[in-house]
Scaffold this motif. Structure first.
Motif, PDB file in Angstrom:
ATOM      1  N   GLN A 274       0.829  -1.214   0.000  1.00 62.05           N
ATOM      2  CA  GLN A 274       0.000   0.000   0.000  1.00 62.05           C
ATOM      3  C   GLN A 274       0.861   1.261   0.000  1.00 62.05           C
ATOM      4  O   GLN A 274       0.584   2.223  -0.728  1.00 62.05           O
ATOM      5  N   LYS A 277       2.438   1.559  -3.393  1.00 65.67           N
ATOM      6  CA  LYS A 277       1.410   1.870  -4.390  1.00 65.67           C
ATOM      7  C   LYS A 277       1.123   3.362  -4.429  1.00 65.67           C
ATOM      8  O   LYS A 277       1.064   3.972  -5.511  1.00 65.67           O
ATOM      9  N   ARG A 278       0.975   3.986  -3.263  1.00 68.14           N
ATOM     10  CA  ARG A 278       0.730   5.429  -3.219  1.00 68.14           C
ATOM     11  C   ARG A 278       1.923   6.189  -3.802  1.00 68.14           C
ATOM     12  O   ARG A 278       1.745   7.174  -4.526  1.00 68.14           O
ATOM     13  N   ARG A 279       3.137   5.731  -3.496  1.00 65.27           N
ATOM     14  CA  ARG A 279       4.322   6.396  -4.026  1.00 65.27           C
ATOM     15  C   ARG A 279       4.378   6.281  -5.555  1.00 65.27           C
ATOM     16  O   ARG A 279       4.752   7.237  -6.248  1.00 65.27           O
ATOM     17  N   GLN A 281       1.762   5.829  -7.615  1.00 64.72           N
ATOM     18  CA  GLN A 281       0.701   6.672  -8.160  1.00 64.72           C
ATOM     19  C   GLN A 281       1.132   8.139  -8.175  1.00 64.72           C
ATOM     20  O   GLN A 281       0.914   8.860  -9.162  1.00 64.72           O
ATOM     21  N   LYS A 282       1.761   8.563  -7.105  1.00 62.01           N
ATOM     22  CA  LYS A 282       2.223   9.950  -7.029  1.00 62.01           C
ATOM     23  C   LYS A 282       3.319  10.201  -8.052  1.00 62.01           C
ATOM     24  O   LYS A 282       3.328  11.243  -8.737  1.00 62.01           O
ATOM     25  N   GLU A 288      -4.295   9.130  -6.420  1.00 58.01           N
ATOM     26  CA  GLU A 288      -3.848   8.285  -5.304  1.00 58.01           C
ATOM     27  C   GLU A 288      -5.063   7.647  -4.639  1.00 58.01           C
ATOM     28  O   GLU A 288      -5.563   8.116  -3.616  1.00 58.01           O
ATOM     29  N   LYS A 289      -5.521   6.549  -5.228  1.00 55.46           N
ATOM     30  CA  LYS A 289      -6.696   5.826  -4.754  1.00 55.46           C
ATOM     31  C   LYS A 289      -6.260   4.478  -4.200  1.00 55.46           C
ATOM     32  O   LYS A 289      -5.820   3.607  -4.948  1.00 55.46           O
ATOM     33  N   GLU A 290      -6.425   4.302  -2.904  1.00 48.43           N
ATOM     34  CA  GLU A 290      -5.939   3.090  -2.247  1.00 48.43           C
ATOM     35  C   GLU A 290      -6.665   1.848  -2.715  1.00 48.43           C
ATOM     36  O   GLU A 290      -6.061   0.782  -2.873  1.00 48.43           O
TER      37      GLU A 290
END
Length: 480
Positions: A274, A277-279, A281-282, A288-290
């Motif tokens: 998780q 994943k955010r990193r 997406q950024k 940034e959708k979990e």
């Protein structure tokens, strides 16, 4: 047991594909089982200076090649306790590219002759010469022709491994005498002749004592017309000598808990995914959708990889609540089409043309799903790496993909991925939708991630199978 690996590339010195990973990892695994394994490679200009500076000069001499006598130097470097020899000739190997030169027939014929010429001077007499792909296919041929009467080679056995049957080293007929130094007696359908030309891979298949390929399913597939690349008849003829042994991956290098290339680490794999994943997406400027699943693809952009299937239904894929990240390079038509779709769906699709090892590892770590819809796949390493990092594969049931990915069975709760059988875009789309459906059930998905990440894809089991084959060959030689 003394084994010499003969190959055109190997990690960490030079790499264009999965062959190099095998040559980098399998010798170490075999040495851990007690075998004396060494590797010989061409001394390419692309080898980094950090390694070239560590090489020592062993011997120099000349290599006969048809009517030529060419210079040959042999250098040595011990890397990870594995002795590596390098055939040094700048005329042949100091090029802008490793493959694809107009004189590849001469370059790799020279390499094969040089390997055999160097051995008596190195005080290393192998029991087995293990040759990999077409670039080394002539070793077995030369051993049984030009070196048949040489006492040094009388007990040497050969193994030839097919990493990808599509690439065979096919060259014009005149090289038979001009470069290989062979008479027309060898230009027959049961030897070197291949539809009016000379085929280096066929030489390896005809003259080697044992044949292997990189997965059990691929060993079966290539004996049939569709996958056999016009060599299926020969492979059926040598069926009893052909074995499929699954490749492995370097589980120390591909360890999500210690991999230094990852954006972030955590004690829990799901938590770590998780964060990464955010990193990711950024980094790619995706929302940034979990709970939006990310589908990763790291691939050569070629028809073999099933990319036409993806392009055929990419609009339908984008209609789902999903993001997609693609990393790769290859044919212009695929680079252009995927780049166009990335512009059409900037919030859902990111495409990076090229290759970046650090980025690849972060895609494995950050993606929820990993798509590999290959038309054929001799083994495939990406699906194994993806599972190691908890990214659930969606694959077509072919070659090593079939041998490593078991489609999730909701009745029993077993499986480590999702698969489809036919070369059909909508069958693939159904498998994607099925995976997305189960992604919405955290309990099912977390168990899937746990099952996939705990699969043992290390080299130890495969190395044991290779060693058993070597020992069987040696026993046969001792008997004769």
């Amino acid at each position: 047991m003394k084994i010499l690996f003969v190959a055109a590339e190997g990690v960490p010195f030079v790499k264009t594909g999965g062959l190099a990973d095998v040559i980098g990892a399998l010798p170490r695994a075999l040495r851990s089982l007690g075998a004396d394994v060494r590797v010989v490679l061409p001394c390419y200009g692309q080898i980094p200076d950090t390694y070239r500076q560590q090489m020592t000069d062993l011997v120099t001499g000349t290599v006969p090649l048809g009517w030529r006598n060419q210079y040959c130097g042999v250098k040595q470097l011990i890397y990870d306790e594995v002795p590596h020899y390098f055939i040094d000739n700048e005329y042949y190997f100091k090029r802008d590219s490793i493959y694809g030169c107009e004189d590849d027939a001469e370059r790799f014929a020279y390499f094969c002759r040089a390997v055999l010429e160097m051995l008596p001077a190195l005080s290393f007499q192998p029991d087995i010469m293990h040759c990999h792909d077409w670039h080394s296919g002539l070793v077995s041929l030369f051993l049984k022709t030009h070196y048949a009467a040489h006492p040094f080679y009388q007990s040497v056995q050969t193994v030839f491994t097919i990493h990808n049957l599509q690439y065979q080293g096919i060259f014009p007929h005149p090289i038979l005498g001009d470069i290989l130094g062979l008479s027309e007696d060898y230009f027959t359908i049961d030897q070197m002749e291949f539809y009016g030309q000379v085929n280096y891979m066929k030489a390896g298949l005809v003259y080697s004592d044992r044949l292997t390929t990189v997965s059990p399913t691929y060993a079966s597939e290539i004996q049939h017309d569709y996958f056999g690349e016009r060599l299926d008849g020969l492979l059926r003829h040598r069926q009893k000598d052909l074995t499929g042994i699954l490749n492995g991956i370097d589980v120390q290098s591909y360890d999500p808990y210690t991999d230094p290339d990852l954006y972030a680490h955590a004690d829990d794999l799901l938590r770590q995914k998780q964060i990464n994943k955010r990193r990711l997406q950024k980094h790619f400027r995706l929302p940034e959708k979990e709970r939006t699943p990310v589908i990763g693809m790291i691939t050569r952009l070629t028809a073999q990889k099933g990319l036409d299937l993806v392009l055929h239904v990419i609009d339908e894929i984008m209609k789902s609540d999903v993001q997609m990240v693609i990393l790769g390079s290859g044919e212009d038509r695929y680079e252009q089409r995927f780049s166009e779709f990335a512009k059409r769906y900037p919030d859902k699709l990111y495409v990076r043309i090229g290759f970046d090892e650090r980025l690849a590892r972060n895609i494995y770590m950050a993606s929820d799903l990993f798509l590999m819809p290959s038309i054929f796949e001799p083994c495939g390493l990406s699906q194994m790496i993806a599972m190691r990092y908890g990214s659930i594969p969606i694959v077509r049931e072919t070659g090593g993909l079939r041998d490593t990915v078991q489609s999730y069975n909701e009745a029993t709760g077993t499986g480590n991925g999702f698969s489809f059988r036919n070369i059909n875009a909508h069958d693939m789309l159904y498998a994607i939708h099925r995976a997305l459906w189960f992604y919405q059930n955290p309990q099912v998905w977390n168990n899937l991630v746990k099952e996939a990440s705990q699969m043992d894809f290390g080299w130890t089991n495969s190395a044991r199978k290779y060693k058993a084959m070597y020992e069987d060959l040696k026993k046969m030689e001792d008997v004769t």
